[in-house]
Design a protein around this motif. Structure first.
Motif, mmCIF file in Angstrom:
data_model
loop_
_atom_site.group_PDB
_atom_site.id
_atom_site.type_symbol
_atom_site.label_atom_id
_atom_site.label_comp_id
_atom_site.label_asym_id
_atom_site.label_seq_id
_atom_site.Cartn_x
_atom_site.Cartn_y
_atom_site.Cartn_z
ATOM 1 N N LEU A 75 -21.969 -5.570 -19.065
ATOM 2 C CA LEU A 75 -21.848 -4.491 -20.036
ATOM 3 C C LEU A 75 -20.460 -4.524 -20.671
ATOM 4 O O LEU A 75 -19.459 -4.701 -19.985
ATOM 5 N N LEU A 107 -25.122 -6.103 -22.465
ATOM 6 C CA LEU A 107 -25.491 -4.875 -23.150
ATOM 7 C C LEU A 107 -24.231 -4.253 -23.746
ATOM 8 O O LEU A 107 -23.205 -4.145 -23.077
ATOM 9 N N VAL A 109 -22.318 -0.996 -25.324
ATOM 10 C CA VAL A 109 -22.359 0.464 -25.304
ATOM 11 C C VAL A 109 -21.241 1.022 -26.178
ATOM 12 O O VAL A 109 -20.096 0.593 -26.076
ATOM 13 N N TYR A 129 -28.875 -6.799 -31.868
ATOM 14 C CA TYR A 129 -28.117 -6.884 -30.625
ATOM 15 C C TYR A 129 -28.468 -5.702 -29.714
ATOM 16 O O TYR A 129 -28.753 -4.605 -30.197
ATOM 17 N N PRO A 130 -28.468 -5.909 -28.389
ATOM 18 C CA PRO A 130 -28.766 -4.810 -27.457
ATOM 19 C C PRO A 130 -27.632 -3.782 -27.448
ATOM 20 O O PRO A 130 -26.537 -4.059 -26.958
ATOM 21 N N ILE A 131 -27.901 -2.620 -27.989
ATOM 22 C CA ILE A 131 -26.884 -1.590 -28.146
ATOM 23 C C ILE A 131 -27.407 -0.250 -27.644
ATOM 24 O O ILE A 131 -28.544 0.135 -27.927
ATOM 25 N N ALA A 132 -26.564 0.457 -26.913
ATOM 26 C CA ALA A 132 -26.848 1.828 -26.488
ATOM 27 C C ALA A 132 -25.744 2.732 -27.005
ATOM 28 O O ALA A 132 -24.566 2.364 -26.978
ATOM 29 N N TRP A 157 -30.986 4.054 -27.105
ATOM 30 C CA TRP A 157 -30.802 2.609 -27.153
ATOM 31 C C TRP A 157 -31.881 1.981 -28.024
ATOM 32 O O TRP A 157 -32.922 2.585 -28.297
ATOM 33 N N ALA A 161 -32.227 -3.540 -26.316
ATOM 34 C CA ALA A 161 -31.641 -3.108 -25.043
ATOM 35 C C ALA A 161 -32.691 -2.815 -23.980
ATOM 36 O O ALA A 161 -32.353 -2.603 -22.810
ATOM 37 N N GLU A 162 -33.969 -2.809 -24.374
ATOM 38 C CA GLU A 162 -35.043 -2.520 -23.422
ATOM 39 C C GLU A 162 -35.043 -3.480 -22.241
ATOM 40 O O GLU A 162 -35.374 -3.095 -21.122
ATOM 41 N N PHE A 164 -32.648 -4.557 -20.665
ATOM 42 C CA PHE A 164 -31.620 -4.179 -19.699
ATOM 43 C C PHE A 164 -31.902 -2.815 -19.063
ATOM 44 O O PHE A 164 -31.739 -2.649 -17.854
#
Length: 201
Positions: A75, A107, A109, A129-132, A157, A161-162, A164
């Protein structure tokens, strides 16, 4: 002439000192908020460390996050501490540049004390991109004893990001009339759930 100069100079110096004090206070508040955010995630099972400062390349904290029955992933995060200003989509565009330089099992954040604008949320949701996006209350960032459920005000998210945090769910725990901003009905006290169970246990 000389009396005017003698009186004016201290006022200028006083104003300069006040400006420097405000700058120091802003830096200290930002650092405290970063440490508070790290503490919240570490109590959720992560092992994050602060990296903010000169040469941080836009990353304020990084480290592994191990969720129950889930393979550990990496992360990286960025903090935005403002008393009232919501974060706009330009932050997501900049953050995508940061994410483009990360490994695939990472991930990203973005944590903000005052939340995000609808256009910012939409930008994050549509990112490849995987973003929360996490709204973490900045009022109690100096308190080490702040409860997680009293600190997290929003958690959203995108589809990327699913992979993760797909088992993560966000539930409204209660409506805190003392803290909720009525201009933003999304600001509730939240309870995080992992596969239906409270997180942390």
């Amino acid at each position: 002439m000389f009396r005017v100069v003698a009186v004016a100079a201290p006022r200028v110096r006083s104003a300069q000192c006040a400006i420097r004090q405000r700058r120091i206070s802003t830096v200290e508040s930002g650092t405290a908020y970063e440490n508070h955010t790290i503490s919240i995630f570490n109590r959720l099972g992560a092992s994050l460390e602060r990296t903010g400062g000169a040469g941080d390349n836009g990353v304020d904290f990084r480290g592994p996050w191990a969720l129950p029955d889930q393979q550990q992933f990496y992360l990286v995060g960025q903090c935005k501490y403002y008393e009232r200003k919501k974060i706009g989509p330009s932050v997501i565009r900049e953050w995508e540049g940061v994410m483009s330089r990360q490994e695939l099992d990472t991930l990203g954040v973005v944590a903000a004390s005052s939340g995000f604008t609808p256009s910012c949320i939409q930008a994050a949701l549509s990112s490849i991109y995987p973003i929360a996006l996490v709204t973490i209350d900045g009022e109690n960032h100096s308190s080490r004893c702040a409860h997680i459920e009293e600190s997290i005000r929003g958690f959203v998210w995108n589809k990327a990001a699913e992979a993760f945090i797909g088992k993560l769910a966000v539930a409204k725990k209660h409506y805190d009339l003392c803290k909720v901003d009525h201009a933003d009905p999304a600001m509730y006290t939240l309870q995080l759930l992992w596969d239906g169970q409270p997180l942390p246990p």
